[in-house]
Design an enzyme around this catalytic site. Structure first.
Site, PDB file in Angstrom:
ATOM      1  N   GLU A  45      61.739  48.685  25.225  1.00 10.74           N
ATOM      2  CA  GLU A  45      63.116  48.280  25.493  1.00 10.74           C
ATOM      3  C   GLU A  45      63.787  47.969  24.163  1.00 10.74           C
ATOM      4  O   GLU A  45      63.557  46.916  23.571  1.00 10.74           O
ATOM      5  CB  GLU A  45      63.176  47.041  26.403  1.00 10.74           C
ATOM      6  CG  GLU A  45      62.755  47.281  27.825  1.00 10.74           C
ATOM      7  CD  GLU A  45      63.022  46.075  28.717  1.00 10.74           C
ATOM      8  OE1 GLU A  45      63.810  45.181  28.315  1.00 10.74           O
ATOM      9  OE2 GLU A  45      62.428  46.015  29.811  1.00 10.74           O
ATOM     10  N   GLU A  80      56.864  42.775  31.297  1.00 10.00           N
ATOM     11  CA  GLU A  80      57.019  41.602  30.419  1.00 10.00           C
ATOM     12  C   GLU A  80      56.265  40.390  30.980  1.00 10.00           C
ATOM     13  O   GLU A  80      56.778  39.274  31.011  1.00 10.00           O
ATOM     14  CB  GLU A  80      58.501  41.264  30.232  1.00 10.00           C
ATOM     15  CG  GLU A  80      59.266  42.320  29.461  1.00 10.00           C
ATOM     16  CD  GLU A  80      60.706  41.940  29.203  1.00 10.00           C
ATOM     17  OE1 GLU A  80      61.185  42.176  28.089  1.00 10.00           O
ATOM     18  OE2 GLU A  80      61.359  41.421  30.120  1.00 10.00           O
TER      19      GLU A  80
END
Length: 583
Positions: A235, A159
């Protein structure tokens, strides 16, 4: 030529055939090794074909140059176990993982260098990453599917677009992985926003996105940047984590299964974050910091399809039904038998040992002009005690800690005078008698920030201590990692109340070992150890009211419980019950 696992247009291919990845996250470092097979079998019994895991750098290199790949850190055994069960494996290695894990997986000793810049093309940081990769990646190389192993893909950073835009740094990590023999499919994962996808992706590397809802909207954004590659939610946030001092998060099974259906209808692959959350054992919980510091609780139950103690939830069955309907196939195996749970009843902790009475056994003190933070003393986790003598007399003055990370108990001549918390940085009024007084400040590291711009999170006292505007210099400092509660001289608990930080010890007998949960009603805040294993933190602030004790941590016969209480308890007893209470 395609690799064993690769992409062909907008499709994932495994050994020349199309495959849809239905993955679930299980972190080996949050589950005791004795239960890895049980949790992986339950993943397979839910209809999943892949397991995903992060790799926390700070667990594997707790001190610089000292590596650990045993017990909870035995990543090779975990991956091999998954492969033996016929599961594919996605690995998301460090340097940074977030994961609501201490410092996002970065080791605290990095901060011994005040000038270091994290997660960018800073040579001091890159040198540490390279030394770690030199040890970690050769362990993963033979486990890749290109070498006949179960690893099908690996992530570059994590991320990153939520943190920075140094794409040279991402490319450096990519080349570092490839030069050390990583030749499976590489990918990045980011939020489905323009800035995140611009800052976190690498040309020629598969991009994936992370979200918990609005699947169509999220995939549409990904298509803008990557129109001709497979869609994957790396995710899928089907639950959420908890902070101390807030409510336990839950999300309905119907809502979760509907979003899964939406993703499958778009021909996307998915990774459930989390499938099984597990536990933040020891001091390894992380913290968030947006408007204020928010430490994560010990449980990482995450309201996931498998509960913290590995039981299938309503969410598990709802997801399994969606997968079974979509694939038209029954799960590849049956659910294992439930693991036994047992209530062992009340346990009285009949012995005590005060922290201040055992400092010499627990720590080697150092002299410092200023109350330096932990990292400057070679410490990453636990507690740290600062002591100094203040001259007197002084009329009432304001004692200010500038700044405390994260929670400080303050004592004057041995008497407790107050607590200072990072989220409530108040001053404490004090009077110093004519002969002066001993000032003691015990600071707890409650978990380094794991996400966002405040990662560089020093612990202890970060600058200084003042009486009004006068800084106090000349300190004796005791690093107190307290990773083990041994080497203490215990004495019987007496009728009078024990105030101040104290270890309490008691034993109970187990004819048979089973999972259990320790309740700490009547206790305030501290840590629990079972047979020398550091379970983690408790706090009356909630929401968590019990700590999970996996059965393999117990032994037939006598078992030892140690509770390190920071404040006081009127009645030093705990209860071992057969059900969790997460608030």
């Amino acid at each position: 030529m395609l690799r064993a696992f690769d992409v062909a247009g907008n499709t994932f291919m495994l050994n020349g055939s199309p495959i849809r990845l239905i993955a679930g996250a299980i972190h080996y470092f949050r589950v005791i090794p004795e239960y890895w097979k049980d949790r992986l079998l339950k993943l397979k019994a839910g209809g999943f074909n892949t397991v995903e895991t992060y790799v926390p750098w700070n667990l594997h290199e707790p001190e610089e140059g000292q590596f650990n790949f045993e017990g909870l850190a035995d990543i090779v055994r975990f991956i091999e176990t998954a492969g033996e069960l016929g599961l594919h494996v996605i690995v998301r290695p460090s340097p940074y993982i977030c994961a609501e894990w201490e410092f996002g997986g970065l080791p605290g000793w990095l901060l011994a260098n005040s000038d270091i810049r994290l997660r960018c093309m800073d040579q001091a940081f890159l040198d540490k990453v390279d030394a770690y990769y030199d040890v970690l990646l050769p362990k993963l190389k033979p486990l890749q599917c290109t070498n006949g192993g179960p690893i099908i893909a690996m992530q570059i950073e994590n991320e990153y677009g939520s943190y920075g835009n140094d794409t040279d740094y991402l490319t450096y990590l990519q080349k570092g992985m490839e030069s050390r023999g990583i030749d499976v499919l590489l990918f990045t994962s980011d939020g489905p926003e323009d800035s995140m996808l611009q800052g976190g992706t690498v040309p020629g590397v598969l991009a994936t996105v992370n979200f918990g809802s609005r699947a169509e909207e999220s995939f549409d954004k990904l298509r803008e940047y990557q129109p001709d590659m497979p869609l994957m939610c790396m995710e899928y946030w089907n639950g959420w984590f908890d902070h101390w001092r807030e409510e336990h998060h839950v999300r309905g099974a119907q809502d979760v299964s509907q979003v899964l259906q939406d993703m499958l209808d778009q021909n996307a692959s998915v990774n459930f974050y989390m499938f099984h959350g597990g536990t933040n054992f020891g001091y390894y919980n992380g913290a968030n910091h947006s408007h204020e510091y928010e430490p994560t609780i010990t449980s990482y139950d995450y309201d996931s399809p498998l509960s913290e103690d590995g039981e299938p939830t309503e969410k598990f069955y709802a997801i399994r039904d969606v997968i079974r309907t979509f694939t038209g196939q029954e799960p590849a195996c049956e659910l294992p038998e439930p693991l036994p749970k047992r209530s062992y009843g009340e346990v009285r902790l009949s012995e005590k040992a005060s922290l201040f009475g055992h400092l010499e056994q627990l720590s080697e003190p150092v002299k410092r002009t200023c109350p330096d933070p932990m990292e400057k003393l070679g410490q990453s986790l636990g507690f740290i005690l600062y002591t100094t003598h203040v001259s007197g007399p002084r009329p009432e003055m304001e004692l200010t800690i500038q700044d405390v990370h994260d929670r400080a108990l303050v004592f004057l001549d041995g008497a407790y005078i107050g607590v200072v918390e990072r989220w409530n940085p108040k001053s404490i009024p004090v009077r110093i008698p004519a002969g002066g007084a001993k000032l003691e400040i015990l600071v707890e590291n409650m978990g380094r920030v794991n996400y966002g711009p405040y990662l560089k999170d020093y612990k202890g006292i970060t600058e200084g201590v003042r009486l009004n505007n006068q800084f106090l210099f000349g300190w004796t400092v005791y690093p107190l990692p307290l990773s083990k509660a041994d080497a203490l001289n215990y004495e019987p608990v007496t009728a009078e109340s024990q105030n101040g930080p104290t270890f309490y010890r008691g034993t109970f007998e187990a004819q048979e070992t089973a999972d259990t949960f320790i309740r700490l009603d009547g206790w305030v805040k501290g840590n629990v150890y079972i047979n020398g294993f550091h379970l983690g933190r408790y706090w009356e602030a909630g929401p968590q009211k019990t700590l999970y004790i996996p059965g393999p941590l117990l032994r037939q016969g006598v078992n030892e419980i140690v509770v390190f209480e920071l404040h006081q308890t009127a009645d030093p007893k705990v209860s071992l019950v057969d059900k969790p209470d997460l608030g």
